[in-house]
Scaffold this motif. Structure first.
Motif, PDB file in Angstrom:
ATOM      1  N   SER A 222     -24.762 -56.443 -39.794  1.00 25.31           N
ATOM      2  CA  SER A 222     -24.365 -55.842 -38.532  1.00 25.31           C
ATOM      3  C   SER A 222     -25.455 -54.890 -38.042  1.00 25.31           C
ATOM      4  O   SER A 222     -25.877 -54.928 -36.891  1.00 25.31           O
ATOM      5  CB  SER A 222     -23.048 -55.106 -38.737  1.00 25.31           C
ATOM      6  N   HIS A 223     -25.927 -54.059 -38.954  1.00 22.17           N
ATOM      7  CA  HIS A 223     -26.953 -53.082 -38.593  1.00 22.17           C
ATOM      8  C   HIS A 223     -28.247 -53.793 -38.184  1.00 22.17           C
ATOM      9  O   HIS A 223     -28.855 -53.464 -37.168  1.00 22.17           O
ATOM     10  CB  HIS A 223     -27.211 -52.160 -39.782  1.00 22.17           C
ATOM     11  N   ARG A 226     -27.950 -55.468 -34.869  1.00 21.24           N
ATOM     12  CA  ARG A 226     -27.819 -54.567 -33.742  1.00 21.24           C
ATOM     13  C   ARG A 226     -29.098 -53.826 -33.412  1.00 21.24           C
ATOM     14  O   ARG A 226     -29.303 -53.411 -32.281  1.00 21.24           O
ATOM     15  CB  ARG A 226     -26.698 -53.571 -34.006  1.00 21.24           C
ATOM     16  N   SER A 227     -29.942 -53.668 -34.419  1.00 23.68           N
ATOM     17  CA  SER A 227     -31.189 -52.954 -34.134  1.00 23.68           C
ATOM     18  C   SER A 227     -32.009 -53.675 -33.068  1.00 23.68           C
ATOM     19  O   SER A 227     -32.394 -53.050 -32.078  1.00 23.68           O
ATOM     20  CB  SER A 227     -31.984 -52.762 -35.425  1.00 23.68           C
ATOM     21  N   PRO A 228     -32.286 -54.985 -33.243  1.00 18.98           N
ATOM     22  CA  PRO A 228     -33.034 -55.660 -32.163  1.00 18.98           C
ATOM     23  C   PRO A 228     -32.264 -55.674 -30.852  1.00 18.98           C
ATOM     24  O   PRO A 228     -32.871 -55.534 -29.779  1.00 18.98           O
ATOM     25  CB  PRO A 228     -33.247 -57.079 -32.691  1.00 18.98           C
ATOM     26  N   LEU A 229     -30.934 -55.791 -30.925  1.00 25.78           N
ATOM     27  CA  LEU A 229     -30.142 -55.761 -29.692  1.00 25.78           C
ATOM     28  C   LEU A 229     -30.333 -54.421 -28.977  1.00 25.78           C
ATOM     29  O   LEU A 229     -30.494 -54.370 -27.762  1.00 25.78           O
ATOM     30  CB  LEU A 229     -28.656 -55.962 -30.010  1.00 25.78           C
ATOM     31  N   ALA A 230     -30.329 -53.366 -29.773  1.00 25.31           N
ATOM     32  CA  ALA A 230     -30.490 -52.036 -29.183  1.00 25.31           C
ATOM     33  C   ALA A 230     -31.869 -51.917 -28.541  1.00 25.31           C
ATOM     34  O   ALA A 230     -32.014 -51.325 -27.461  1.00 25.31           O
ATOM     35  CB  ALA A 230     -30.299 -50.965 -30.265  1.00 25.31           C
ATOM     36  N   ASP A 259     -23.477 -58.933 -28.964  1.00 25.63           N
ATOM     37  CA  ASP A 259     -22.892 -57.762 -29.595  1.00 25.63           C
ATOM     38  C   ASP A 259     -21.425 -58.025 -29.926  1.00 25.63           C
ATOM     39  O   ASP A 259     -20.948 -57.730 -31.020  1.00 25.63           O
ATOM     40  CB  ASP A 259     -23.025 -56.578 -28.639  1.00 25.63           C
TER      41      ASP A 259
ATOM     42  N   ASP B  11     -35.723 -47.576 -37.381  1.00 19.84           N
ATOM     43  CA  ASP B  11     -36.292 -48.576 -36.494  1.00 19.84           C
ATOM     44  C   ASP B  11     -37.316 -47.877 -35.592  1.00 19.84           C
ATOM     45  O   ASP B  11     -36.980 -47.316 -34.553  1.00 19.84           O
ATOM     46  CB  ASP B  11     -35.163 -49.208 -35.667  1.00 19.84           C
ATOM     47  N   LEU B  14     -37.511 -48.847 -31.863  1.00 22.37           N
ATOM     48  CA  LEU B  14     -36.408 -48.312 -31.064  1.00 22.37           C
ATOM     49  C   LEU B  14     -36.622 -46.818 -30.826  1.00 22.37           C
ATOM     50  O   LEU B  14     -36.465 -46.318 -29.706  1.00 22.37           O
ATOM     51  CB  LEU B  14     -35.062 -48.555 -31.766  1.00 22.37           C
ATOM     52  N   MET B  55     -27.876 -45.455 -40.813  1.00 25.42           N
ATOM     53  CA  MET B  55     -28.457 -46.159 -41.954  1.00 25.42           C
ATOM     54  C   MET B  55     -29.946 -45.854 -42.033  1.00 25.42           C
ATOM     55  O   MET B  55     -30.720 -46.288 -41.195  1.00 25.42           O
ATOM     56  CB  MET B  55     -28.258 -47.665 -41.793  1.00 25.42           C
ATOM     57  N   ALA B  81     -24.232 -48.744 -36.118  1.00 22.15           N
ATOM     58  CA  ALA B  81     -23.781 -50.053 -35.669  1.00 22.15           C
ATOM     59  C   ALA B  81     -22.317 -49.928 -35.302  1.00 22.15           C
ATOM     60  O   ALA B  81     -21.553 -49.230 -35.957  1.00 22.15           O
ATOM     61  CB  ALA B  81     -23.973 -51.078 -36.771  1.00 22.15           C
ATOM     62  N   ARG B  82     -21.919 -50.618 -34.257  1.00 18.35           N
ATOM     63  CA  ARG B  82     -20.542 -50.559 -33.806  1.00 18.35           C
ATOM     64  C   ARG B  82     -19.626 -51.285 -34.795  1.00 18.35           C
ATOM     65  O   ARG B  82     -20.058 -52.151 -35.532  1.00 18.35           O
ATOM     66  CB  ARG B  82     -20.450 -51.264 -32.465  1.00 18.35           C
ATOM     67  N   LYS B 102     -24.562 -48.710 -31.562  1.00 19.81           N
ATOM     68  CA  LYS B 102     -25.647 -49.590 -31.110  1.00 19.81           C
ATOM     69  C   LYS B 102     -25.083 -50.967 -30.811  1.00 19.81           C
ATOM     70  O   LYS B 102     -24.209 -51.413 -31.550  1.00 19.81           O
ATOM     71  CB  LYS B 102     -26.687 -49.739 -32.228  1.00 19.81           C
ATOM     72  N   PRO B 103     -25.538 -51.711 -29.877  1.00 20.48           N
ATOM     73  CA  PRO B 103     -26.561 -51.323 -28.916  1.00 20.48           C
ATOM     74  C   PRO B 103     -25.941 -50.461 -27.817  1.00 20.48           C
ATOM     75  O   PRO B 103     -24.878 -50.778 -27.321  1.00 20.48           O
ATOM     76  CB  PRO B 103     -27.027 -52.663 -28.356  1.00 20.48           C
ATOM     77  N   PHE B 104     -26.636 -49.397 -27.465  1.00 14.60           N
ATOM     78  CA  PHE B 104     -26.044 -48.458 -26.519  1.00 14.60           C
ATOM     79  C   PHE B 104     -26.722 -48.580 -25.159  1.00 14.60           C
ATOM     80  O   PHE B 104     -27.838 -49.089 -25.044  1.00 14.60           O
ATOM     81  CB  PHE B 104     -26.171 -47.031 -27.037  1.00 14.60           C
TER      82      PHE B 104
END
Lengths: 417, 234
Positions: A222-223, A226-230, A259, B11, B14, B55, B81-82, B102-104
């Motif tokens: 999940s993390h 989501r990192s690339p999504l963020a 997401d 990251d 980011l 994390m 992460a959500r 995230k993603p926000f």
């Protein structure tokens, strides 16, 4: 439930009772064995002394037999060596020739005793109904009784201990089954129950390890997803290009979709893994439906009603139904109705799309099911409807797909009121 | 004076983008990838707020949050992460001021960051309600979207608060009147729909397609509990 320890214990006690009854019976039968052969010889000689010689006249023999019969109380008969009857008091006791084959044992219903005299004659006698054979002496009865009580008392803790351990094992197995992965049982004893406890603990250890690894993997996935999504979300915001606003809106939608998919995979696996529904609260379902309907411009009508459940999951359920209607409703208006019947809350989400063929109305609730003929662009149903059903069932309800009169389909969720 | 923001986020790309984005809004941003480096920087230099990832490669963000909170009252915004609703609670219990999955939406990050900074500088304990990018400050009687104040009359503000305090519940016009009893009532009576419409113009992105105050036909109004990118997690 029939308790194991009771079964075992009652078996022991029943065996004891059977043993005691058998012992008593054998006592009665065997204690009255025939007198030893010397006794028969002696009795024969005495009887011969009391009787006239074989060559005496028949009347003399009869008279002696009458005397011996103690006034007719004892039925008695005298036979010649060849088996012919010489004299008799009372009814006939034996058939002709039977006497020589009879040992000195009970014969027939009542006891007929036979005795060979030294001169070859035979006497058959039946004793009058006499007192019953003596009961076992009191000392023996008491000893047997005490023994029985001692075994009964001694067996109880042994049996109880063995089954108590089984009961503890059972409650641990149930706790593990209910989701308490830390459930372990104390290993007692070195017998099969102890070995079973040890192997249960090993299995529980392994299951806990696997589930923990699975959870960690999911959390990490999940993390990581989501990192690339963020980053993409951030980058889109920073592009600041006004040239193609529809492209940017499209990317934002795609990000939201990805997401949501990550979310659903996580949620589905969590619903599988966790049997309880926490937290539970009173949820205004009409308000929840109104919020979700506003997101997709769906028409809502219904009664105001409260259900007890998990607001987050119920929101996800309604959102997925609306999303499904939006995606497969071919742009038709989405109508949502919320109704309360006697014992149920009924939520219907209807569209005027192509509808779902009857053969597929169950299968579309399978995860990632792709309806026949669905084009790649339209995609499958994903996890959405599978989650709808999972959440409905988690709340003690059910979800199903119905045909809609006039075309289209209706998805119906029934929840307990 | 420019606020200095510390980002602890593994990251790096980011973090760099967030840094650039915040810099455009006038913040001075320092980013570190590990808890150890971040904590060292926090000891070395003064910062006005911290953006902390849940994390981290070397340590659990929640533990880091607890440790920082034990020593300092710097505003902390957690990124995670959500999906794990409990993280939110735990994060706030451990002393984080806010939480963003995230993603926000970068604008939401900015709004929340400004909100926690304002809260720290401002009048003590927060008396606010937050729904996505919308912030209702009951103490100062101010409503903001993306950190920007939106104009409402006093009556409208009371009506908005009444709705927001019952977010997720359908309120009929009568119930709304009851809730506003004791306030200057004459302003309401039949014109409640008009006031709702004014509030919508102030706080909705598209007043014609309201997402925050929703009409439920035949029943009344509902103030959405889940707004903007909050998703199904609130």
């Amino acid at each position: 439930m029939r308790r194991l320890y009771l079964q075992l214990y009652l078996t022991v006690v029943a065996s004891l009772i059977v043993f005691a009854l058998a012992a008593g019976y054998l006592w009665r039968v065997l204690v009255h064995v025939a007198p030893p052969p010397q006794a028969a010889e002696l009795a024969g000689e005495i009887a011969q002394g009391a009787l006239p010689p074989p060559d005496a006249p028949r009347e003399a023999q009869q008279a002696a037999l009458d005397r011996l019969s103690a006034g007719g109380r004892v039925q008695i008969a005298l036979y010649a060596p060849d088996g012919t009857r010489i004299a008799q008091v009372g009814p006939q006791l034996l058939g002709p020739g039977e006497a020589r084959h009879r040992a000195a044992l009970p014969w027939g219903g009542r006891r007929v005793w036979t005795l060979e005299l030294p001169d070859g004659r035979w006497i058959a006698a039946r004793l009058p109904r006499r007192e019953r054979p003596p009961l076992a002496p009191l000392g023996l009865v008491a000893t047997l009784g005490l023994l029985a009580i001692a075994v009964a008392v001694g067996a109880y803790p042994v049996v109880r201990r063995a089954t108590r351990r089984l009961e503890r094992l059972k409650s641990s197995v149930e706790a593990l089954g209910a989701g308490d992965l830390a459930a372990r049982v104390k290993v007692e004893g070195r017998d099969e129950v102890g070995a079973l406890a040890a192997s249960f603990n090993r299995s529980a250890e392994r299951i806990e390890g696997l589930v923990t690894a699975h959870k960690t993997l999911l959390a990490n996935a999940s993390h990581e997803l989501r990192s690339p999504l963020a980053r993409i979300r951030m980058a889109v915001e920073m592009l600041r290009t006004e040239a193609r606003p529809e492209l940017r809106a499209g990317i934002e939608r795609d990000i939201a979709e990805l997401d949501a998919l990550v979310d659903e995979i996580l949620l589905a696996s969590r619903l599988d893994a966790v049997p309880t529904l926490e937290p539970r609260e009173d949820v205004d379902l009409l308000a929840l439906a109104a919020e979700e309907c506003a997101r997709v411009d769906a028409a809502l009508e219904g009664d105001q009603l409260m259900v007890r459940g998990n607001a987050r999951l119920l929101r996800r359920m309604i959102r997925n139904l609306l999303e499904n209607a939006r995606r497969h409703g071919a742009g038709s208006a989405i109508e949502v109705a919320l109704r309360k019947t006697a014992d149920k809350v009924e939520l219907r989400v209807c569209d005027r799309g192509p509808g779902v063929p009857e053969v597929e109305r169950e299968r579309i609730f399978e995860p990632f099911y792709r309806p026949g003929g669905a084009r790649e662009r339209e995609g499958g149903v994903g996890l959405g409807l599978a989650l709808v059903r999972q959440i409905a069932r988690r709340h003690g309800g059910e979800a199903r797909c119905l045909a809609r009169a006039g075309g289209g389909s209706c998805f119906e969720v029934l929840l307990p009121a | 004076m420019t606020d200095r923001i510390l980002i602890i986020e593994d990251d790096a790309r980011l973090a760099a983008m967030v840094g650039e984005y915040l810099a455009e809004s006038g913040f001075r941003v320092t980013a570190h990838e590990t808890a150890a480096d971040g904590l060292a920087a926090l000891k070395r230099e003064p910062f006005d707020a911290l953006i902390l990832d849940l994390m981290l490669p070397d340590r659990d963000g929640l533990a880091v949050c607890g440790e920082i909170r034990a020593a300092s009252d710097i505003p902390i915004l957690m990124l995670t992460a959500r999906g794990e609703a409990t993280d939110r609670v735990v994060g706030l219990e451990l002393g984080a001021d806010d939480y963003l999955p995230k993603p926000f939406n970068p604008r939401e990050l900015l709004a929340r960051l400004r909100a926690i900074l304002r809260r720290r500088k401002g009048a003590g304990p927060a008396n606010g309600l937050r729904f996505g990018r919308l912030e209702i400050d009951r103490g100062a009687r101010v409503v903001r979207v993306d950190g920007e104040e939106r104009a409402l009359t006093s009556h409208q503000f009371d009506l908005l608060v009444a709705l927001a305090e019952h977010a997720g519940r359908v309120l009929s016009r009568e119930q709304l009147m009851d809730l506003l009893r004791g306030e200057a009532l004459e302003a309401f009576d039949r014109s409640i729909d008009v006031h709702i419409s004014r509030i919508r113009s102030a706080i909705e992105d598209d007043p014609k397609r309201p997402r925050r105050i929703i009409t439920v036909r035949g029943a009344g109004y509902v103030f959405a509990r889940s707004q903007d990118a909050d998703g199904a997690d609130r």
